[in-house]
Scaffold this motif. Structure first.
Motif, mmCIF file in Angstrom:
data_model
loop_
_atom_site.group_PDB
_atom_site.id
_atom_site.type_symbol
_atom_site.label_atom_id
_atom_site.label_comp_id
_atom_site.label_asym_id
_atom_site.label_seq_id
_atom_site.Cartn_x
_atom_site.Cartn_y
_atom_site.Cartn_z
ATOM 1 N N CYS A 133 22.677 36.060 -50.901
ATOM 2 C CA CYS A 133 22.357 37.442 -51.225
ATOM 3 C C CYS A 133 20.934 37.759 -50.816
ATOM 4 O O CYS A 133 20.086 36.860 -50.713
ATOM 5 N N TRP A 134 20.669 39.040 -50.605
ATOM 6 C CA TRP A 134 19.368 39.464 -50.120
ATOM 7 C C TRP A 134 19.002 40.802 -50.758
ATOM 8 O O TRP A 134 19.865 41.567 -51.207
ATOM 9 N N ALA A 135 17.715 41.066 -50.803
ATOM 10 C CA ALA A 135 17.201 42.362 -51.243
ATOM 11 C C ALA A 135 15.996 42.694 -50.374
ATOM 12 O O ALA A 135 15.184 41.815 -50.055
ATOM 13 N N TRP A 136 15.871 43.964 -49.985
ATOM 14 C CA TRP A 136 14.816 44.365 -49.061
ATOM 15 C C TRP A 136 14.167 45.658 -49.525
ATOM 16 O O TRP A 136 14.845 46.566 -50.027
ATOM 17 N N SER A 137 12.848 45.733 -49.353
ATOM 18 C CA SER A 137 12.093 46.959 -49.597
ATOM 19 C C SER A 137 10.977 47.036 -48.570
ATOM 20 O O SER A 137 10.705 46.064 -47.856
ATOM 21 N N GLU A 138 10.329 48.181 -48.495
ATOM 22 C CA GLU A 138 9.213 48.332 -47.561
ATOM 23 C C GLU A 138 8.072 47.371 -47.894
ATOM 24 O O GLU A 138 7.310 46.979 -47.018
ATOM 25 N N GLY A 139 7.972 46.974 -49.152
ATOM 26 C CA GLY A 139 6.844 46.127 -49.558
ATOM 27 C C GLY A 139 7.140 44.656 -49.657
ATOM 28 O O GLY A 139 6.245 43.855 -49.941
ATOM 29 N N GLY A 140 8.388 44.241 -49.417
ATOM 30 C CA GLY A 140 8.707 42.826 -49.520
ATOM 31 C C GLY A 140 10.203 42.605 -49.583
ATOM 32 O O GLY A 140 10.997 43.551 -49.572
ATOM 33 N N GLN B 204 10.386 29.979 -59.069
ATOM 34 C CA GLN B 204 8.993 30.250 -59.414
ATOM 35 C C GLN B 204 8.717 31.739 -59.607
ATOM 36 O O GLN B 204 7.635 32.117 -60.044
ATOM 37 N N GLY B 205 9.701 32.576 -59.289
ATOM 38 C CA GLY B 205 9.523 34.004 -59.484
ATOM 39 C C GLY B 205 8.748 34.689 -58.374
ATOM 40 O O GLY B 205 8.093 35.702 -58.603
ATOM 41 N N TRP B 206 8.847 34.174 -57.146
ATOM 42 C CA TRP B 206 8.134 34.761 -56.013
ATOM 43 C C TRP B 206 9.092 35.617 -55.180
ATOM 44 O O TRP B 206 10.302 35.398 -55.166
ATOM 45 N N LEU B 207 8.515 36.587 -54.468
ATOM 46 C CA LEU B 207 9.251 37.285 -53.428
ATOM 47 C C LEU B 207 8.402 37.341 -52.174
ATOM 48 O O LEU B 207 7.168 37.268 -52.226
ATOM 49 N N SER B 208 9.060 37.435 -51.048
ATOM 50 C CA SER B 208 8.366 37.409 -49.768
ATOM 51 C C SER B 208 7.594 38.702 -49.545
ATOM 52 O O SER B 208 8.044 39.780 -49.944
ATOM 53 N N PRO B 209 6.437 38.625 -48.888
ATOM 54 C CA PRO B 209 5.666 39.836 -48.581
ATOM 55 C C PRO B 209 6.314 40.642 -47.478
ATOM 56 O O PRO B 209 7.287 40.202 -46.845
ATOM 57 N N ALA B 210 5.788 41.824 -47.234
ATOM 58 C CA ALA B 210 6.330 42.702 -46.200
ATOM 59 C C ALA B 210 6.216 42.061 -44.820
ATOM 60 O O ALA B 210 5.285 41.295 -44.541
ATOM 61 N N GLU B 211 7.172 42.379 -43.953
ATOM 62 C CA GLU B 211 7.105 41.936 -42.566
ATOM 63 C C GLU B 211 5.930 42.608 -41.854
ATOM 64 O O GLU B 211 5.454 43.667 -42.275
ATOM 65 N N GLN B 212 5.461 41.971 -40.787
ATOM 66 C CA GLN B 212 4.371 42.531 -39.993
ATOM 67 C C GLN B 212 4.796 42.625 -38.533
ATOM 68 O O GLN B 212 5.598 41.817 -38.053
ATOM 69 N N GLU B 213 4.256 43.625 -37.846
ATOM 70 C CA GLU B 213 4.604 43.852 -36.447
ATOM 71 C C GLU B 213 3.597 43.178 -35.519
ATOM 72 O O GLU B 213 2.398 43.155 -35.800
ATOM 73 N N VAL B 214 4.123 42.643 -34.436
ATOM 74 C CA VAL B 214 3.291 41.996 -33.421
ATOM 75 C C VAL B 214 3.700 42.527 -32.052
ATOM 76 O O VAL B 214 4.893 42.534 -31.717
ATOM 77 N N GLU B 215 2.747 42.976 -31.272
ATOM 78 C CA GLU B 215 2.986 43.419 -29.900
ATOM 79 C C GLU B 215 2.390 42.377 -28.960
ATOM 80 O O GLU B 215 1.175 42.174 -28.943
ATOM 81 N N TYR B 216 3.250 41.694 -28.201
ATOM 82 C CA TYR B 216 2.796 40.654 -27.271
ATOM 83 C C TYR B 216 3.135 41.133 -25.857
ATOM 84 O O TYR B 216 4.154 40.766 -25.290
#
Length: 201
Positions: free
Chosen positions: A118-125, A70-82
């Motif tokens: 395979c994988w690809a990573w950036s600060e934005g996704g 579908q041409g999607w990429l995952s959004p950036a990770e988010q931090e959680v402090e528990y």
């Protein structure tokens, strides 16, 4: 909450959280090497991921091969402090993004592997895909995210192979190409999984 690029709930996928950034892999003690991986299935834009109090997490979402198609990429990770069981946790919202670029290519001797991905990573996704033996890979990218790093991994005869030096690049719109070769990780071996149950309440 997990939405597609149009803002509608994603019908399925997965969500995950892990405490890897607080783990000191150089020190082999239970206090520093308690790695927590937790996940949950996304259904109709919702997912519940149980967490263990007293830890910091990075959380993200992903999908299967159909998301790549579908041409999607995952959004950036988010931090959680528990910090404690009494801490209030707010819901996270993730929105998948439409790619305007791809990275495609081959993996040397990929037909000889039991499984490759395979994988690809950036600060934005980020982007991820499984690769059929002997076939080319395809990763979705966004030029808005600037510099990316990409690589591939594989398993052959219970031995892990990896991209020794990730490919760093800034993609152009449209098709980008790069071929990978994998190196056997000499000191690592794939062992049977071991799990431990935590009280998340």
């Amino acid at each position: 909450n997990v939405n597609d690029p149009n803002g509608d709930p994603v019908p399925h996928g997965w969500a995950w959280c892990g405490n890897w950034e607080e783990v000191d892999f150089a020190v082999d003690t239970q206090a520093t090497n308690t790695v927590i991986n937790s996940g949950g299935e996304i259904r109709d834009g919702q997912a519940d991921v149980p967490l263990v109090a007293g830890h910091s997490y990075r959380c993200g979402v992903g999908g299967g091969e159909e998301f790549v198609e579908q041409g999607w990429l995952s959004p950036a990770e988010q931090e959680v402090e528990y910090a404690s069981k009494n801490s209030a946790l707010e819901n996270l919202t993730f929105t998948f993004k439409e790619a305007d670029a791809t990275l495609v290519g081959s993996i040397e001797d990929s037909a000889d592997f039991d499984s490759t991905w395979c994988w690809a990573w950036s600060e934005g996704g980020s982007s991820w895909t499984e690769v059929d033996p002997g076939e080319q890979y395809r990763l979705n990218l966004s030029t808005e995210n600037g510099e990316w790093e990409a690589g591939c991994d594989g398993v052959k005869d219970d031995e892990w192979h990896f991209t020794e030096e990730p490919y760093s690049f800034t993609p152009d719109k449209g098709k980008n190409t790069h071929n990978f070769s994998l190196t056997k990780m000499g000191a690592w071996k794939i062992y049977d999984a071991v799990s431990e149950t935590f009280d998340s309440t």
